[in-house]
Design an enzyme around this catalytic site. Sequence first.
Site, PDB file in Angstrom:
ATOM      1  N   ARG A  71       0.918  -1.162   0.083  1.00 17.60           N
ATOM      2  CA  ARG A  71      -0.070  -0.027   0.227  1.00 17.60           C
ATOM      3  C   ARG A  71       0.823   1.202   0.110  1.00 17.60           C
ATOM      4  O   ARG A  71       0.535   2.077  -0.590  1.00 17.60           O
ATOM      5  CB  ARG A  71      -0.863   0.022   1.209  1.00 17.60           C
ATOM      6  CG  ARG A  71      -2.009  -1.002   1.218  1.00 17.60           C
ATOM      7  CD  ARG A  71      -2.518  -1.082   2.646  1.00 17.60           C
ATOM      8  NE  ARG A  71      -2.793  -2.553   2.643  1.00 17.60           N
ATOM      9  CZ  ARG A  71      -3.978  -3.005   2.601  1.00 17.60           C
ATOM     10  NH1 ARG A  71      -5.080  -2.348   2.576  1.00 17.60           N
ATOM     11  NH2 ARG A  71      -4.279  -4.485   2.433  1.00 17.60           N
ATOM     12  N   HIS A 123      -5.435  10.164  10.408  1.00 16.45           N
ATOM     13  CA  HIS A 123      -5.174   8.661  10.428  1.00 16.45           C
ATOM     14  C   HIS A 123      -3.761   8.241  10.117  1.00 16.45           C
ATOM     15  O   HIS A 123      -3.517   7.192  10.060  1.00 16.45           O
ATOM     16  CB  HIS A 123      -6.066   7.925   9.496  1.00 16.45           C
ATOM     17  CG  HIS A 123      -7.485   7.892  10.221  1.00 16.45           C
ATOM     18  ND1 HIS A 123      -8.649   7.240   9.335  1.00 16.45           N
ATOM     19  CD2 HIS A 123      -8.210   8.389  11.296  1.00 16.45           C
ATOM     20  CE1 HIS A 123      -9.795   7.481  10.076  1.00 16.45           C
ATOM     21  NE2 HIS A 123      -9.632   8.122  11.194  1.00 16.45           N
ATOM     22  N   CYS A 155      15.846   3.512  19.528  1.00 13.83           N
ATOM     23  CA  CYS A 155      16.014   2.152  20.666  1.00 13.83           C
ATOM     24  C   CYS A 155      16.445   0.715  19.883  1.00 13.83           C
ATOM     25  O   CYS A 155      16.245  -0.010  20.374  1.00 13.83           O
ATOM     26  CB  CYS A 155      14.659   1.945  21.419  1.00 13.83           C
ATOM     27  SG  CYS A 155      13.261   1.546  20.323  1.00 13.83           S
ATOM     28  N   SER A 194     -17.598   7.754   3.901  1.00 14.16           N
ATOM     29  CA  SER A 194     -18.931   7.259   4.219  1.00 14.16           C
ATOM     30  C   SER A 194     -19.191   7.826   5.460  1.00 14.16           C
ATOM     31  O   SER A 194     -20.332   7.630   5.823  1.00 14.16           O
ATOM     32  CB  SER A 194     -18.500   5.787   4.220  1.00 14.16           C
ATOM     33  OG  SER A 194     -17.655   5.650   5.257  1.00 14.16           O
TER      34      SER A 194
HETATM   35  N1  APR Z   1     -15.989  11.002  -5.582  1.00 19.24           N
HETATM   36  C1  APR Z   1     -16.530  11.219  -4.195  1.00 19.24           C
HETATM   37  N2  APR Z   1     -16.876  10.093  -3.405  1.00 19.24           N
HETATM   38  C2  APR Z   1     -16.697   8.774  -3.623  1.00 19.24           C
HETATM   39  C3  APR Z   1     -15.861   8.583  -4.883  1.00 19.24           C
HETATM   40  C4  APR Z   1     -15.576   9.731  -5.908  1.00 19.24           C
HETATM   41  N3  APR Z   1     -14.877   9.521  -7.046  1.00 19.24           N
HETATM   42  N4  APR Z   1     -15.732   7.113  -5.043  1.00 19.24           N
HETATM   43  C5  APR Z   1     -16.126   6.855  -3.977  1.00 19.24           C
HETATM   44  N5  APR Z   1     -16.706   7.642  -2.964  1.00 19.24           N
HETATM   45  C6  APR Z   1     -17.333   7.689  -1.788  1.00 19.24           C
HETATM   46  C7  APR Z   1     -18.286   6.421  -1.466  1.00 19.24           C
HETATM   47  O1  APR Z   1     -19.421   6.611  -1.802  1.00 19.24           O
HETATM   48  C8  APR Z   1     -18.009   6.248   0.083  1.00 19.24           C
HETATM   49  O2  APR Z   1     -18.935   7.016   0.645  1.00 19.24           O
HETATM   50  O3  APR Z   1     -16.222   7.633  -0.860  1.00 19.24           O
HETATM   51  C9  APR Z   1     -16.840   7.015   0.239  1.00 19.24           C
HETATM   52  C10 APR Z   1     -15.666   6.240   0.731  1.00 19.24           C
HETATM   53  O4  APR Z   1     -15.853   5.755   1.957  1.00 19.24           O
HETATM   54  P1  APR Z   1     -14.942   4.686   2.820  1.00 19.24           P
HETATM   55  O5  APR Z   1     -14.410   3.526   1.915  1.00 19.24           O
HETATM   56  O6  APR Z   1     -15.454   4.128   3.896  1.00 19.24           O
HETATM   57  O7  APR Z   1     -13.569   5.468   3.204  1.00 19.24           O
HETATM   58  P2  APR Z   1     -13.537   6.463   4.385  1.00 19.24           P
HETATM   59  O8  APR Z   1     -15.017   7.017   4.728  1.00 19.24           O
HETATM   60  O9  APR Z   1     -12.452   7.344   4.259  1.00 19.24           O
HETATM   61  O10 APR Z   1     -13.180   5.465   5.572  1.00 19.24           O
HETATM   62  C11 APR Z   1     -12.899   5.757   6.709  1.00 19.24           C
HETATM   63  O11 APR Z   1     -12.239   3.842   7.770  1.00 19.24           O
HETATM   64  O12 APR Z   1     -11.150   1.862   7.427  1.00 19.24           O
HETATM   65  C12 APR Z   1     -11.117   3.111   7.909  1.00 19.24           C
HETATM   66  O13 APR Z   1      -9.124   4.608   8.658  1.00 19.24           O
HETATM   67  C13 APR Z   1      -9.853   3.856   7.394  1.00 19.24           C
HETATM   68  O14 APR Z   1      -9.647   6.249   7.030  1.00 19.24           O
HETATM   69  C14 APR Z   1     -10.521   5.160   6.799  1.00 19.24           C
HETATM   70  C15 APR Z   1     -11.830   5.147   7.442  1.00 19.24           C
END
Ligand code: APR
Length: 243
Positions: A71, A123, A155, A194
Amino acid sequence: MSESSTSYQPLGTERYKKIVFLTGAGISKASGLPTYRGKGGVWTTENVEDIGTKEAMEKDSLKIWRAYVPRHRKVLEAKPNAAHQAIADLQKRLGEKAWVCVLTQNVDGLHQAAGTESVIEAHGSLRRLRCTECSIKPWEITEDLTDEPPPCPDCGAPARFDIVLFNEPVDPMLGLQALAFLGDCDLYITVGTSGLVAPASQLIDIADEAGARTVFVNTEPEDGRYQEYYVGKAEELLPHLLR
Ligand code: APR
């Protein structure tokens, strides 16, 4: 709410004095980095209990290291997209007329790569390491990483990525910095998250309390707590909304 992203009006950002963005994995999707949830998401193919928690790290830090090295490499290859750039351009354009702050849950460093200053990485970052044992300040990764973590320069214990896993605390200093911006912001824009993971998911309440205009930009308008919803891809919408 408009039917098509092209019919949205720009937000008129020059009217605001303190603009806070909260960004998540969706903003980096067009840069080739996966989201966590939804189609193709990291947590749909990997088990969060295996590689995404404090307990997993305590059980087997080498396994976590090896899961995150690929990653890290992907992050180094990724380039900021039009959404990152639109925020950086906005900050530059408003200059001293307004504060623009980005709170991000992303660990990819792409806001900074686009030129945004004042990014709070809630994060952490896959571009930095920290020690698994001592509290030496995290350091930037300058070498090619291998399957074995390098030793801590202080360390000698194995290093780990400077990221926050589930059940690990977010740095309280970052929380204070975020509050300083959010407490009196007048425009709060959430992009590509999300909104399921605390504490970031709770920031809307603070912005709301501050009396800010609250805006949600996402391909899926699933969150019901914002005043305005802009449905579409961040990389297409932000250059238009922020112009
Ligand atoms: N433009 C706008 N939104 C988008 C796009 C795009 N091109 N592609 C996807 N999305 C939206 C999806 O609809 C979703 O709501 O991005 C969101 C991604 O959500 P997650 O995968 O849950 O990511 P995130 O909210 O950043 O997760 C939060 O969860 O696992 C942990 O630490 C990790 O930082 C992360 C945290």
